[in-house]
Design an enzyme around this catalytic site. Structure first.
Site, short mmCIF file in Angstrom:
data_model
loop_
_atom_site.label_atom_id
_atom_site.label_comp_id
_atom_site.label_asym_id
_atom_site.label_seq_id
_atom_site.Cartn_x
_atom_site.Cartn_y
_atom_site.Cartn_z
N HIS A 184 0.84 -1.22 0.00
CA HIS A 184 0.00 0.00 0.00
C HIS A 184 0.87 1.26 0.00
O HIS A 184 0.58 2.24 -0.70
CB HIS A 184 -0.88 0.05 1.25
CG HIS A 184 -1.90 -1.04 1.35
ND1 HIS A 184 -1.81 -2.05 2.26
CD2 HIS A 184 -3.04 -1.25 0.65
CE1 HIS A 184 -2.86 -2.86 2.12
NE2 HIS A 184 -3.62 -2.40 1.16
N GLN A 210 -17.98 -6.64 -1.60
CA GLN A 210 -17.09 -7.52 -2.35
C GLN A 210 -16.75 -8.80 -1.58
O GLN A 210 -15.94 -9.60 -2.04
CB GLN A 210 -15.84 -6.79 -2.81
CG GLN A 210 -14.86 -6.39 -1.71
CD GLN A 210 -13.78 -5.45 -2.24
OE1 GLN A 210 -14.01 -4.28 -2.50
NE2 GLN A 210 -12.57 -5.97 -2.43
O1 PAF Z 1 -7.84 -3.94 -3.60
C1 PAF Z 1 -8.57 -3.54 -2.67
O2 PAF Z 1 -8.11 -3.30 -1.56
C2 PAF Z 1 -10.07 -3.39 -2.92
O3 PAF Z 1 -10.53 -4.37 -3.78
C3 PAF Z 1 -10.45 -1.99 -3.41
C4 PAF Z 1 -9.84 -1.70 -4.77
C5 PAF Z 1 -10.00 -0.94 -2.41
C6 PAF Z 1 -11.97 -1.89 -3.55
O4 PAF Z 1 -12.61 -2.11 -2.33
#
Ligand code: PAF
Length: 284
Positions: A37, A61
């Site tokens: 990140h 998701q």
């Molecule tokens: O990759 C992630 O952490 C997630 O899929 C995202 C792109 C932040 C969407 O919730």
């Protein structure tokens, strides 16, 4: 660094920065930050006047039986790390700010989402990703958005929705960041106990073995996949999928000609891990 909770506050802060002539970079995340990140945030910092990071564990998701309730959350730690990486705004909304009562809209990217993680995790997964990413693009209106290449299928899905919906944002895919022993950094690595952590390194070894097969002239999909599968088997790992696909449209490939993407997902102990590598025939 400011922490903002509402769409209105983000829009105000972004408009103010735009008024000063700043370009805007967005790093969408679900928190539990690691060096992967931070590499996205630093890249956004290098390339943008205003850096916005969204921190939102997106319920849409996750499927039933997945790790939504246990997903690692530590906003204070994440905020310190983001500030250290030079982030200007951390957008950390509550769930009902993103999905207000009666929310009924979903973005579905057909085709690309039918395979790999879309098949393993179910259609809801990429619909949830596409919907929240589209919302974030509308809220922040960034010039560029930064994603990790570890989620290679996600990058392709996002690129496709940006193209199909004419969204004016440049998608930047950043290289996978690995631990010294090759394990791809992931927020889910915290689920690994000592034994699983050691076995998990087999994913990267499998990808490297596949690359070595290609370098040896064994470029057929069967040969490439066999080389990778042998490394996984040696660590007692049965992949959820291990597939050779086009890096452009995820079409299945029967050999490595030009570039090919080898993607793997596997459950190792309590963690479901994914990784990938681009394979190429190198001219000697
Ligand atoms: O990759 C992630 O952490 C997630 O899929 C995202 C792109 C932040 C969407 O919730």
């Amino acid at each position: 660094m400011k922490i903002l909770r509402t769409v209105a506050d983000v829009r105000r802060a972004v408009a103010e920065a735009r008024g000063r002539g700043a370009t805007v970079g967005l790093v969408p995340t679900m928190g539990a930050f690691h060096d992967g990140h931070l590499s996205l945030m630093r890249r956004a910092r290098d390339e943008s006047g205003l850096v916005v990071v969204s921190l939102f564990v997106n319920p849409a998701q996750f499927g039933a039986g997945e790790d939504l309730s246990t997903y690692p959350r530590d906003e204070r730690r994440d905020a310190e790390l983001a500030a250290g990486a030079g982030v200007d705004l951390l957008f950390a909304p509550p769930v009902d700010e993103i999905y207000p009562h009666g929310f009924a809209t979903s973005i579905h990217v057909a085709g690309l989402t039918d395979v790999l993680d879309g098949a393993s995790r179910g259609a809801h997964h990429f619909d949830g990703v596409a919907t929240v990413v589209t919302k974030l693009f509308h809220i922040v209106a960034p010039d560029a958005a930064y994603f990790g290449q570890k989620d290679a299928q996600q990058v392709l899905v996002v690129r496709r929705l940006v193209r199909d919906l004419d969204l004016p944002v440049r998608i930047v895919a950043c290289p996978i960041v690995r631990e010294p022993d090759g394990l791809a950094m992931s927020s889910r690595n915290v689920y690994l106990d000592a034994d699983s952590r050691a076995r998990a390194t087999a994913l990267n070894r499998a990808l490297v073995a596949a690359e070595a097969a290609v370098d040896d002239g064994r470029t057929g999909a069967d040969e490439v996949l066999a080389a990778a599968r042998a490394e996984l088997a040696a660590s007692g790992i049965e992949p959820e999928y291990l597939e050779l696909r086009s890096p452009h449209d995820l079409r299945e490939l029967d050999r490595v000609d030009s570039a090919a993407l080898l993607l793997v997902a596997a459950r190792v102990g309590a963690a479901r891990l994914i990784d990938n590598r681009t394979l190429e025939v190198r001219s000697s």
